[in-house]
Scaffold this active site. Structure first.
Site, PDB file in Angstrom:
ATOM      1  N   GLY A 155     113.573  33.614  87.526  1.00 39.46           N
ATOM      2  CA  GLY A 155     113.478  35.045  87.803  1.00 39.46           C
ATOM      3  C   GLY A 155     114.767  35.799  87.526  1.00 39.46           C
ATOM      4  O   GLY A 155     115.811  35.206  87.247  1.00 39.46           O
ATOM      5  N   HIS A 156     114.691  37.119  87.680  1.00 40.17           N
ATOM      6  CA  HIS A 156     115.869  37.940  87.356  1.00 40.17           C
ATOM      7  C   HIS A 156     117.020  37.698  88.334  1.00 40.17           C
ATOM      8  O   HIS A 156     116.829  37.499  89.516  1.00 40.17           O
ATOM      9  CB  HIS A 156     115.532  39.422  87.282  1.00 40.17           C
ATOM     10  CG  HIS A 156     114.812  40.010  88.435  1.00 40.17           C
ATOM     11  ND1 HIS A 156     114.359  41.304  88.433  1.00 40.17           N
ATOM     12  CD2 HIS A 156     114.452  39.491  89.632  1.00 40.17           C
ATOM     13  CE1 HIS A 156     113.762  41.553  89.571  1.00 40.17           C
ATOM     14  NE2 HIS A 156     113.807  40.485  90.312  1.00 40.17           N
ATOM     15  N   ASN A 157     118.228  37.717  87.760  1.00 35.76           N
ATOM     16  CA  ASN A 157     119.464  37.612  88.548  1.00 35.76           C
ATOM     17  C   ASN A 157     119.662  36.260  89.215  1.00 35.76           C
ATOM     18  O   ASN A 157     120.505  36.119  90.098  1.00 35.76           O
ATOM     19  CB  ASN A 157     119.554  38.744  89.583  1.00 35.76           C
ATOM     20  CG  ASN A 157     119.558  40.107  88.923  1.00 35.76           C
ATOM     21  OD1 ASN A 157     118.519  40.757  88.796  1.00 35.76           O
ATOM     22  ND2 ASN A 157     120.701  40.515  88.462  1.00 35.76           N
ATOM     23  N   GLN A 213     114.620  46.925  83.815  1.00 37.69           N
ATOM     24  CA  GLN A 213     115.428  45.707  83.923  1.00 37.69           C
ATOM     25  C   GLN A 213     116.520  45.789  82.865  1.00 37.69           C
ATOM     26  O   GLN A 213     116.290  45.485  81.697  1.00 37.69           O
ATOM     27  CB  GLN A 213     114.529  44.476  83.738  1.00 37.69           C
ATOM     28  CG  GLN A 213     113.349  44.435  84.717  1.00 37.69           C
ATOM     29  CD  GLN A 213     113.769  44.135  86.155  1.00 37.69           C
ATOM     30  OE1 GLN A 213     114.376  43.109  86.434  1.00 37.69           O
ATOM     31  NE2 GLN A 213     113.473  45.063  87.069  1.00 37.69           N
TER      32      GLN A 213
END
Lengths: 342, 342, 342
Positions: A236-238, A195
């Site tokens: 969460g990511h993004n 990540q």
């Protein structure tokens, strides 16, 4: 601190009725207010509560001034006025500037900055003026915190994340941990996707206790200016959250979801990934958002609760809803047949 | 770090098409890629995006090679290949070995281990080679951490828990707190059941930020090898999670539940206690699992969300589903009666 | 530690059958028990499991004594008896008293108190006798902790909060962070309402790992005596939880909700704000409580899960429930018409 009613209206506006020299030292709820306190009434339908108040002044909307036995400040938005007055009367406590002897700081720090005992500030960190790093916070390499940003104790920020100015982060929050990204091998084992993105947080954001915001997988996770996140939210990511959105406690947002500006999300709602919620949409508490929302407005998807026995009787039918619809259609056909004959 | 396309296929396989001497230094998404980067296309239906890419190479499946204007590496599993290449290009940052002067370590530590500032390592702890204990972690007496296990800052591990090799634990995770076990007295007071079991975690497990895993009441709580737990997951006492299962954020698992190998559990799902989910079952986000699942496959129990007014109109009917079913049955009887007569 | 059966019944009561001089050193589950251990059987319907036990003694209810091949202690509440015996055999480990050299304490501390490495105790804090402040805890100014209260490592308590005696707080818990209170400006920006109340926690409360309890906005947030909170619970500002209530993991409670005495709330339930749940009400796991509960009893509002395809077929009907009800009414009218004619 004590301020006169005259001082208050001079700074915050509103129409004063009553003795402007009275001193106010605290905010209180209408029912518990005493001399020297300011109370407020935001909803005119509770105007009857005014009669018994012992506050020195009540902040209220113009149409209820006549119902109030004590001094009043009339304003079209009493709750907003109350917020500003309360901020004036309750300035946040600030620890003294300086780096505590039990802190470990590996970057230069402006004199105005306070770093508490047990905090660790890694290399290549940039701290703005008046930043507060609470006790036992950990700040990874290359992080940037804008001026007047405050971290309460025990906050963890991973390497490379950037926070704007006047950001307030509560204890236990974790910013920049790895997003949940894995590719699956044919035998079912998971291979981690590094990540490598960051978390970027705008000015005037507030982040609640034990909230987690994951770093991006390739690009960045972005929280725009003025967003308010309550406790125990998972981002969460993004994900991108638009400016001035407000999310209540325990919300979960899966990867790459986009939430529009000024949205509000109720407590415990779950937002699935790779979808988009437009600006000014409002999601009710406990709702699962499984597809995009393209029009502003309010959205809900929750079930009523009942006494357990009633629930058993009614909700067991959910397993047979499709069959019920089929039965209705069959009945319609049979009746049409009978109607034709009669 | 920069590696040639030839180096990549020599180590990771795949079929190279194009100039193998080109240097790659980073991974990028297809649309944002530039020279020197590798992108990937995992889903052939997006093959049109290939035309505009500025990546030096694209990892893709063999059938779309012809659509790609730049060098390609063809492989049947592009996403998996991308994961491996990204791991190669992005080795995790490791702090230098050694025990920081502001750490407190009460057990012997191999030279290869890194213990960050503010960390506390209790007595009788066994740390494998290359273990990283991040800043401000706390590790209770008798804990064992296998080789290459990494704890990010602010992780808490209670006494007696055992983690395998290459386990990755994110900030704020708590491993081994007491399970929720009480007996009730006749006056309603609760008497605590001492939680004397442990948490046992296998190799290659990843544990997300602020996730909590309770110790067993009498026996142990067990997380088998290769399990991936996202952020803010709660695992109750005496739960067992089978190898290579993956659980998304905000999942809650009550005591003594057993989750099979390779299961996937969507975000925010709740798994009740004392039940068993078989291997290779998949539970959708937001689903409440209230009884055992004996067959592999996908399971869901969520309600659609709607515009709030539509929801009010439709979901208020849920309180009367049983009455609706009764009405349908009554209608069927009355029609049968009419049909007999006609 | 080892104690005889005679010692046990002398202190805890119950009717002993068998050799009272046998020594017991541990508690074990019926199936895994060996010599020197005590097991228990709380549900008489599992009495067949007694035959194979290798425990030295089984705690059970009087009607199953005859089924047990080993010594027994008969008591009307075996699980409660087991809890008390287990507490005796498993006294909690206590760190040695004293303030660690790597702690930072700005208030006077009784000699019996233990403050672990990395902990910070602010000014004007009052600690009762035998309090344990775990490693890396942070305790803000003016906090009070009653005698025998134990904080596991990494707990954060904000300024001004008060905890009673014998309170047990697990790692990562955050007590007293700001409640989520903002007024909205006409342009959508949020203005923070200072949260000037406290958190007041009664005696004998247990607070799980990573649970968060917000301070009150104006008044206080109150957790009454004997309440048990599991992990990852979020308690909003100005909530009141009545004595001896027990809340399972991942519950979220919005601001100003009141939960009655001895209530139980299942895991993942969401309680909305400004409502009241009466004493002795029980809310099932996963239930959203959107209005007050005035009568004791059990309440549920969850949907069954199904194989994904069955779910698709049945739950898509939920969007048309209102239309289904209309169709049933239309059918009733048409049949009545036909019945009139026939």
């Amino acid at each position: 601190m004590a301020i006169t009613l005259n001082d208050i209206v001079a700074r915050l506006g509103g129409e004063l009725s009553g003795d402007g020299s009275q001193l106010i030292h605290a905010i209180a709820p209408l029912e518990g207010a005493g001399p020297g306190t300011a109370a407020f009434l935001s909803n005119p339908k509770y105007r009857k509560q005014l009669a018994a108040t012992a506050a020195s002044v009540v902040i209220l909307s113009p149409e209820v001034v006549a119902d109030c036995p004590v001094a009043t400040i009339a304003t079209p938005q009493p709750y907003l006025y109350f917020a500003r007055l309360s901020q004036w009367l309750n300035p946040p406590a600030r620890p003294a500037p300086g780096v505590h002897e039990l802190a470990r700081v590996e970057s230069p720090v402006p004199d105005s900055v306070s770093v508490g005992p047990g905090a660790w500030v890694g290399p290549n960190v940039v701290l703005g003026e008046n930043v507060v790093v609470g006790a036992n916070c950990t700040i990874g390499a290359g992080v940037a915190l804008g001026a007047d940003t405050v971290l309460h104790p025990n906050v963890s920020i991973y390497a490379g994340c950037c926070l704007g100015q006047r950001v307030l982060v509560h204890s236990g929050a974790v910013i920049g941990a790895d997003g949940f990204g894995f590719a699956r091998e044919s035998d079912g084992c998971w291979v981690k996707i590094p990540q490598v993105g960051r978390v970027l947080i705008g000015d005037d954001v507030e982040i609640g206790a034990n909230t987690t915001i994951d770093r991006g997988a390739l690009g960045d996770t972005v929280i725009e200016e003025g967003v308010k996140l309550d406790n125990q939210i998972q981002v969460g990511h993004n994900v991108r959250i638009g400016a001035h959105a407000a999310l209540a406690g325990c919300v979960g947002i899966a990867g790459s979801a986009r939430i529009g500006r000024r949205c509000t999300i109720g407590g415990g709602a779950i937002i699935l990934g790779h979808l988009e919620i437009t600006d000014d949409a409002h999601v009710s508490a406990g709702t699962l958002v499984a597809k995009s929302i393209s029009n502003k407005g309010s959205y809900t998807g929750t079930v009523p609760f009942m006494a357990h026995d009633d629930w058993l009787r009614n909700f067991s039918r959910l397993r047979h809803l499709d069959a019920m619809a089929d039965k209705i259609r069959a009945l319609e056909n049979r009746i049409a047949e009978l109607e034709k004959k009669s």
